[in-house]
Design a protein around this motif. Structure first.
Motif, PDB file in Angstrom:
ATOM      1  N   UNK A 169      -1.718   5.528   9.337  1.00  0.00           N
ATOM      2  CA  UNK A 169      -0.342   5.454   8.876  1.00  0.00           C
ATOM      3  C   UNK A 169      -0.261   5.739   7.382  1.00  0.00           C
ATOM      4  N   UNK A 170       0.803   6.416   7.000  1.00  0.00           N
ATOM      5  CA  UNK A 170       1.055   6.647   5.581  1.00  0.00           C
ATOM      6  C   UNK A 170       1.402   5.317   4.931  1.00  0.00           C
ATOM      7  N   UNK A 171       0.798   5.052   3.800  1.00  0.00           N
ATOM      8  CA  UNK A 171       0.930   3.751   3.158  1.00  0.00           C
ATOM      9  C   UNK A 171       1.376   3.921   1.716  1.00  0.00           C
ATOM     10  N   UNK A 172       2.435   3.239   1.295  1.00  0.00           N
ATOM     11  CA  UNK A 172       2.869   3.352  -0.101  1.00  0.00           C
ATOM     12  C   UNK A 172       1.892   2.675  -1.047  1.00  0.00           C
ATOM     13  N   UNK A 173       1.989   2.992  -2.310  1.00  0.00           N
ATOM     14  CA  UNK A 173       1.107   2.401  -3.321  1.00  0.00           C
ATOM     15  C   UNK A 173       1.448   0.929  -3.534  1.00  0.00           C
ATOM     16  N   UNK A 174       0.417   0.111  -3.649  1.00  0.00           N
ATOM     17  CA  UNK A 174       0.585  -1.292  -3.990  1.00  0.00           C
ATOM     18  C   UNK A 174       0.552  -1.448  -5.502  1.00  0.00           C
ATOM     19  N   UNK A 175       0.954  -2.605  -5.978  1.00  0.00           N
ATOM     20  CA  UNK A 175       0.986  -2.831  -7.421  1.00  0.00           C
ATOM     21  C   UNK A 175      -0.414  -3.143  -7.947  1.00  0.00           C
ATOM     22  N   UNK A 176      -0.549  -3.054  -9.255  1.00  0.00           N
ATOM     23  CA  UNK A 176      -1.812  -3.407  -9.907  1.00  0.00           C
ATOM     24  C   UNK A 176      -2.197  -4.842  -9.555  1.00  0.00           C
ATOM     25  N   UNK A 218      -4.174   7.429 -20.170  1.00  0.00           N
ATOM     26  CA  UNK A 218      -5.197   6.505 -19.682  1.00  0.00           C
ATOM     27  C   UNK A 218      -5.062   6.250 -18.189  1.00  0.00           C
ATOM     28  N   UNK A 219      -3.982   6.722 -17.595  1.00  0.00           N
ATOM     29  CA  UNK A 219      -3.754   6.528 -16.157  1.00  0.00           C
ATOM     30  C   UNK A 219      -3.978   7.846 -15.425  1.00  0.00           C
ATOM     31  N   UNK A 220      -4.915   7.840 -14.489  1.00  0.00           N
ATOM     32  CA  UNK A 220      -5.172   9.036 -13.690  1.00  0.00           C
ATOM     33  C   UNK A 220      -3.938   9.362 -12.848  1.00  0.00           C
ATOM     34  N   UNK A 221      -3.688  10.647 -12.647  1.00  0.00           N
ATOM     35  CA  UNK A 221      -2.636  11.045 -11.718  1.00  0.00           C
ATOM     36  C   UNK A 221      -3.118  10.865 -10.279  1.00  0.00           C
ATOM     37  N   UNK A 222      -2.171  10.830  -9.361  1.00  0.00           N
ATOM     38  CA  UNK A 222      -2.481  10.811  -7.928  1.00  0.00           C
ATOM     39  C   UNK A 222      -2.678  12.258  -7.482  1.00  0.00           C
ATOM     40  N   UNK A 223      -3.711  12.568  -6.685  1.00  0.00           N
ATOM     41  CA  UNK A 223      -3.903  13.956  -6.236  1.00  0.00           C
ATOM     42  C   UNK A 223      -2.643  14.512  -5.571  1.00  0.00           C
ATOM     43  N   UNK A 224      -2.313  15.746  -5.888  1.00  0.00           N
ATOM     44  CA  UNK A 224      -1.080  16.343  -5.373  1.00  0.00           C
ATOM     45  C   UNK A 224      -1.066  16.426  -3.859  1.00  0.00           C
ATOM     46  N   UNK A 225      -2.216  16.666  -3.246  1.00  0.00           N
ATOM     47  CA  UNK A 225      -2.270  16.714  -1.781  1.00  0.00           C
ATOM     48  C   UNK A 225      -1.814  15.387  -1.179  1.00  0.00           C
ATOM     49  N   UNK A 226      -2.144  14.283  -1.818  1.00  0.00           N
ATOM     50  CA  UNK A 226      -1.716  12.966  -1.336  1.00  0.00           C
ATOM     51  C   UNK A 226      -0.205  12.828  -1.428  1.00  0.00           C
ATOM     52  N   UNK A 227       0.350  13.320  -2.527  1.00  0.00           N
ATOM     53  CA  UNK A 227       1.809  13.282  -2.691  1.00  0.00           C
ATOM     54  C   UNK A 227       2.483  14.123  -1.612  1.00  0.00           C
ATOM     55  N   UNK A 228       1.946  15.320  -1.374  1.00  0.00           N
ATOM     56  CA  UNK A 228       2.560  16.247  -0.423  1.00  0.00           C
ATOM     57  C   UNK A 228       2.518  15.725   1.001  1.00  0.00           C
ATOM     58  N   UNK A 229       1.366  15.207   1.403  1.00  0.00           N
ATOM     59  CA  UNK A 229       1.219  14.778   2.794  1.00  0.00           C
ATOM     60  C   UNK A 229       1.967  13.480   3.051  1.00  0.00           C
ATOM     61  N   UNK A 230       2.248  12.737   1.979  1.00  0.00           N
ATOM     62  CA  UNK A 230       2.939  11.453   2.151  1.00  0.00           C
ATOM     63  C   UNK A 230       4.424  11.585   2.346  1.00  0.00           C
ATOM     64  N   UNK A 231       5.000  12.753   2.129  1.00  0.00           N
ATOM     65  CA  UNK A 231       6.441  12.967   2.335  1.00  0.00           C
ATOM     66  C   UNK A 231       7.287  11.895   1.640  1.00  0.00           C
ATOM     67  N   UNK A 232       6.921  11.583   0.421  1.00  0.00           N
ATOM     68  CA  UNK A 232       7.686  10.621  -0.357  1.00  0.00           C
ATOM     69  C   UNK A 232       7.203   9.196  -0.281  1.00  0.00           C
ATOM     70  N   UNK A 233       6.238   8.910   0.603  1.00  0.00           N
ATOM     71  CA  UNK A 233       5.721   7.544   0.718  1.00  0.00           C
ATOM     72  C   UNK A 233       4.878   7.199  -0.508  1.00  0.00           C
ATOM     73  N   UNK A 234       4.052   8.140  -0.922  1.00  0.00           N
ATOM     74  CA  UNK A 234       3.210   7.949  -2.111  1.00  0.00           C
ATOM     75  C   UNK A 234       3.831   8.740  -3.249  1.00  0.00           C
ATOM     76  N   UNK A 235       4.100   8.079  -4.369  1.00  0.00           N
ATOM     77  CA  UNK A 235       4.738   8.754  -5.489  1.00  0.00           C
ATOM     78  C   UNK A 235       3.753   8.900  -6.646  1.00  0.00           C
TER      79      UNK A 235
END
Length: 495
Positions: free
Chosen positions: A188-195, A474-491
């Motif tokens: 399942x696609x899972x949104x990002x959790x907080x720090x 100092x904060x790494x970006x999220x890989x673009x493929x993850x953003x694309x496949x998540x259809x808005x779930x992962x930002x």
């Protein structure tokens, strides 16, 4: 979709959130792979799954030469700091990382690796945790297997939250987004959790593992045990500015490990039988990693292109701060001309000032060396730093003394206090752990700026000389493929 498990490498199907769910891999069952039902039918079989994760720590599964398991992260973390110097652009390996380009490019392979590598470990650990209770075998084996998996999962999330989340600040909400928390085998696609949530889960996993490890004796240092779990707990506590727990677990973790003597210190950092090594990967001749080995990048004497053209050097200002009586000063050549004590490959001609001989292969025809992930020296440094940061100067100086005097027989108990004592401890840490993958993490967790000025960094190869503390870089970006496949779930993180 039938889940499959590789006995040598992958214990579970990669999660959809990994952004690289290969249909061919997931829908086939090669001869070297077995179903989850078979693998977790007995604890004997389940140990195979644990061993598969151990092998992930030094194997190459992503195709890029520098990404030989955890050592890839170690290389990136130090080349992004100020203490490892890139002498030349003759070899492009690690160059964009040193320039602070790759981790801010959502399509970079380095970014993808640091995201997927840890999720592969998490996926494997989730499969073990979800299935081991129903396996046939002793309760002792079940507890140990689950403890290993929990430790891997907690450690992997700790590694990731430091990269993809904002710096943790004690006493604040830490509500910024980090990475998705996936705790069961799932597509399942899972949104990002907080720090805060990711740190809470990492702590829970390690705490649960510590409880399960009681009475367990591991077969070798590639495995976890209660000592290593406590060492990871100490690292997490230090990063969260939980000084009391950092002191407690660092002291407990190092019990039974003896600091190496000065002769061994100069032997090449390639043998996990070293008395102070707590956790490491043992690499044997039938498992050589060739040019993706840690030693193909960091050793002084293996005949790889990177070493022939770009041997690694230490920051000259840091080197000059080391007392002449300290054995660690012998690990770098300030002249660049010491051919007697600083070996290089026979076909190489490149020598540079302050070049390293800390890491050496025992056999120059093989890129083999055991890779250190945790040493007792680090535990002394954690204790000393935590005591100093909570204002216990006397206890901090006493905690630092055993390590400092071991490395430098002329060292005497520090009389520094306050900020001066913290600086002394951090400099000891920088010298002691040079090349072992800590510097980016240390700069970020202490809210320090990157400052490569006033040393031997060449602006042509390290064109980023300063980065302010707290900057979005100092904060790494999220890989673009993850953003694309998540259809808005992962930002995405701020660009």
């Amino acid at each position: 979709m039938k889940k499959i498990i590789s006995k040598m490498m992958i214990v579970g199907a990669l999660l959809t959130t990994l952004s690289s769910c290969e249909k061919g891999f997931l829908e086939t069952n090669p001869t070297d792979q077995v179903s989850t039902d078979v693998l977790f039918s007995t604890t004997k079989n389940a140990w195979t799954a644990v061993n598969g994760i151990h092998r992930l720590m030094y194997n190459q599964i992503f195709g890029s030469q520098a990404q030989g398991g955890q050592s890839g992260n170690m290389l990136y973390m130090d080349i992004m700091g100020e203490d490892m110097v890139f002498n030349t652009a003759s070899s492009s390996w690690l160059l964009n990382e040193g320039k602070w380009i790759s981790h801010r490019n959502p399509n970079s392979g380095m970014l993808f690796y640091n995201y997927q590598f840890y999720y592969v470990i998490i996926s494997n650990a989730n499969m073990i945790i979800a299935n081991i209770d129903n396996a046939e075998g002793s309760a002792t084996d079940k507890a140990a297997i689950k403890a290993e998996a929990l430790t891997y999962r907690g450690w992997a999330y700790f590694q990731m939250v430091q990269l993809f989340g904002e710096r943790y600040v004690a006493g604040q909400a830490n509500g910024g987004l980090a990475v998705p928390l996936v705790l069961t085998p799932s597509n399942e696609k899972t949104p990002r959790s907080t720090v805060a949530q990711v740190y809470a889960q990492a702590n829970k996993d390690i705490d649960d593992a510590i409880g399960l490890f009681a009475g367990y004796t591991r077969t070798n240092k590639s495995h976890f045990n209660i000592d290593v779990a406590k060492g990871i707990k100490a690292r997490i506590a230090l990063t969260q500015q939980n000084w009391a727990d950092a002191v407690k677990f660092a002291k407990e973790a190092r019990v039974g490990y003896t600091l190496m003597n000065n002769t061994v210190y100069q032997a090449g950092f390639n043998d996990y039988s070293n008395t102070e090594w707590m956790w490491a990967s043992r690499i044997t001749s039938d498992q050589t990693n060739y040019f993706y080995s840690f030693f193909a990048y960091m050793s002084a004497n293996y005949n790889s292109t990177v070493i022939r053209t770009s041997p690694k050097s230490i920051n000259s200002a840091l080197y000059n701060s080391i007392p002449a009586t300290d054995v660690r000063k012998k690990l770098w050549d300030p002249t660049g001309t010491n051919t007697a004590e600083f070996p290089i490959p026979t076909s190489a001609s490149s020598r540079y000032r302050y070049m390293s001989r800390k890491f050496k292969v025992a056999d120059v025809s093989l890129s083999i060396g055991d890779v250190p992930y945790m040493r007792a020296a680090e535990m002394y440094l954690i204790e000393a730093e935590a005591e100093a940061r909570r204002g216990n100067d006397v206890l901090a100086a006493q905690a630092l003394l055993p390590l400092a005097v071991n490395r430098n027989p002329s060292y005497t108990l520090s009389t520094n206090t306050g900020a001066a004592l913290i600086t002394e401890i951090m400099n000891q840490r920088r010298v002691e752990l040079w090349g072992e993958g800590f510097r980016f993490y240390d700069l970020k967790r202490t809210n320090s700026s990157l400052d490569r000025t006033g040393a031997n960094h060449n602006v042509s190869y390290a064109n980023v000389l300063t980065i302010p503390a707290g900057d979005k870089q100092w904060q790494f970006l999220i890989p673009q493929d993850e953003i694309n496949i998540g259809n808005g779930v992962v930002i995405q993180n701020p660009l």
